[in-house]
Design an enzyme around this catalytic site. Structure first.
Site, PDB file in Angstrom:
ATOM      1  N   ASP A  13     -24.865  42.087 -27.709  1.00 41.07           N
ATOM      2  CA  ASP A  13     -24.660  42.722 -28.999  1.00 41.07           C
ATOM      3  C   ASP A  13     -24.323  41.576 -29.976  1.00 41.07           C
ATOM      4  O   ASP A  13     -23.910  40.491 -29.542  1.00 41.07           O
ATOM      5  CB  ASP A  13     -23.501  43.722 -28.879  1.00 41.07           C
ATOM      6  CG  ASP A  13     -23.092  44.266 -30.226  1.00 41.07           C
ATOM      7  OD1 ASP A  13     -23.974  44.735 -30.964  1.00 41.07           O
ATOM      8  OD2 ASP A  13     -21.886  44.195 -30.553  1.00 41.07           O
ATOM      9  N   ASP A  15     -22.667  41.847 -33.695  1.00 38.38           N
ATOM     10  CA  ASP A  15     -21.392  41.982 -34.426  1.00 38.38           C
ATOM     11  C   ASP A  15     -20.255  42.241 -33.447  1.00 38.38           C
ATOM     12  O   ASP A  15     -20.291  43.220 -32.693  1.00 38.38           O
ATOM     13  CB  ASP A  15     -21.470  43.157 -35.411  1.00 38.38           C
ATOM     14  CG  ASP A  15     -22.490  42.940 -36.511  1.00 38.38           C
ATOM     15  OD1 ASP A  15     -22.291  42.029 -37.315  1.00 38.38           O
ATOM     16  OD2 ASP A  15     -23.488  43.693 -36.567  1.00 38.38           O
ATOM     17  N   SER A 120     -27.770  46.265 -36.103  1.00 40.73           N
ATOM     18  CA  SER A 120     -27.757  45.795 -37.490  1.00 40.73           C
ATOM     19  C   SER A 120     -29.131  45.371 -37.997  1.00 40.73           C
ATOM     20  O   SER A 120     -29.831  44.574 -37.368  1.00 40.73           O
ATOM     21  CB  SER A 120     -26.806  44.603 -37.626  1.00 40.73           C
ATOM     22  OG  SER A 120     -26.935  44.045 -38.922  1.00 40.73           O
ATOM     23  N   ASP A 174     -19.076  45.131 -27.466  1.00 37.54           N
ATOM     24  CA  ASP A 174     -17.682  45.342 -27.896  1.00 37.54           C
ATOM     25  C   ASP A 174     -17.468  46.759 -28.420  1.00 37.54           C
ATOM     26  O   ASP A 174     -16.371  47.073 -28.883  1.00 37.54           O
ATOM     27  CB  ASP A 174     -17.298  44.356 -29.004  1.00 37.54           C
ATOM     28  CG  ASP A 174     -17.961  44.710 -30.320  1.00 37.54           C
ATOM     29  OD1 ASP A 174     -19.180  44.968 -30.317  1.00 37.54           O
ATOM     30  OD2 ASP A 174     -17.263  44.754 -31.350  1.00 37.54           O
TER      31      ASP A 174
HETATM   32  C1  BG6 Z   1     -23.472  47.075 -35.909  1.00 36.32           C
HETATM   33  C2  BG6 Z   1     -22.056  47.113 -36.430  1.00 36.32           C
HETATM   34  O1  BG6 Z   1     -23.697  45.886 -35.227  1.00 36.32           O
HETATM   35  O2  BG6 Z   1     -24.406  47.190 -36.975  1.00 36.32           O
HETATM   36  C3  BG6 Z   1     -21.856  48.372 -37.255  1.00 36.32           C
HETATM   37  O3  BG6 Z   1     -21.146  47.104 -35.341  1.00 36.32           O
HETATM   38  C4  BG6 Z   1     -22.900  48.420 -38.367  1.00 36.32           C
HETATM   39  O4  BG6 Z   1     -20.554  48.389 -37.790  1.00 36.32           O
HETATM   40  C5  BG6 Z   1     -24.293  48.380 -37.750  1.00 36.32           C
HETATM   41  O5  BG6 Z   1     -22.757  49.631 -39.118  1.00 36.32           O
HETATM   42  C6  BG6 Z   1     -25.404  48.407 -38.779  1.00 36.32           C
HETATM   43  O6  BG6 Z   1     -25.316  47.241 -39.547  1.00 36.32           O
HETATM   44  P1  BG6 Z   1     -26.188  46.909 -40.820  1.00 36.32           P
HETATM   45  O7  BG6 Z   1     -25.990  45.414 -40.980  1.00 36.32           O
HETATM   46  O8  BG6 Z   1     -27.607  47.275 -40.528  1.00 36.32           O
HETATM   47  O9  BG6 Z   1     -25.647  47.707 -41.946  1.00 36.32           O
HETATM   48 MG    MG Z   2     -20.620  45.123 -31.806  1.00 34.68          MG
END
Ligand code: BG6
Ligand code: MG
Length: 217
Positions: A13, A15, A120, A174
């Protein structure tokens, strides 16, 4: 049944595992929530871990005093992302979490295949900013999937891109939603940080110390 202990590939993962973006996410959601007069705090931010951008809006709007249309929710998410992208311009290799770079070095030396599996859509920009974009053989992120964690899609795609069977992959996560996604993908999962108390995880560790990881390969 004995736990399988050796894997050919590892899917990280992003973030909260590779890089610390929690505070940037918090500040961006907080700024926009304040503009809209919606209550937001660190406890709510914690519930957004591993959750997609639009699903995060639904969680935040549980505290809203009125109903928001889909268009308004999309605008809210876009404004958050604009603030978040501005904050990400300050991201650098200093934000890489402890133990990550040495673990990546050693895993690569041992010929372990490395992938990212992240919800993300900002994955490419984040990897560029922290200087790790070239370190992974496969990237599977929010731009490539239609169903976010806890759905297994993002991890199945990562394994597919590494040309590995799910049982040959170890996921590092996480987020509780990410642990669910990995298990549903038929993969072993090492839960770290906020998910380290999740008893469903195959393995658990407080952080990503390199000695914890290398024993799996
Ligand atoms: C994840 C985060 O990795 O990505 C989340 O833990 C976040 O908190 C999600 O909402 C989406 O991220 P992004 O950058 O596409 O808005
Ligand atoms: Mg994460």
């Amino acid at each position: 049944m004995a736990k399988k202990m050796h894997f050919k590939g590892i899917i990280f993962d992003l973030d909260g595992v590779i890089v610390s973006t929690d505070e940037y996410h918090y500040q961006a959601w907080k700024e926009v929530s304040d503009e809209y007069g919606i209550y937001f705090d660190y406890e709510i931010n914690e519930r957004l871990r591993g959750v997609s951008r639009m699903e995060s809006v639904d969680i935040i709007m549980e505290k809203a005093e009125r109903h928001y249309t889909e268009k308004e929710k999309t605008d809210f998410a876009t404004r958050k992302n604009n603030v978040y992208r501005r904050l990400l311009s300050g991201l650098s290799s200093r934000d890489i979490l402890p133990g990550v770079e040495s673990a990546l070095d050693l895993l690569a030396q041992r010929g372990v295949l490395l992938a990212i599996g992240s919800s993300s859509k900002n994955t490419p920009v984040i990897l560029e900013r922290i200087g790790l974009a070239e370190r992974f053989q496969a990237i599977s992120d929010g731009n490539h999937i239609s169903k976010s964690k806890p759905d297994p899609e993002v991890f199945l795609l990562a394994a597919n891109r590494l040309k590995l069977a799910p049982e040959d992959c170890l996921v590092v996560e996480d987020a509780v939603a990410g642990v669910t996604a990995a298990l549903r993908a038929g993969m072993a999962v090492l839960a770290v940080g906020s998910a380290s108390q999740d008893k469903r995880a195959t393995f658990r560790a407080l952080d990503l110390s390199f000695s914890d990881l290398i024993k799996f390969f």
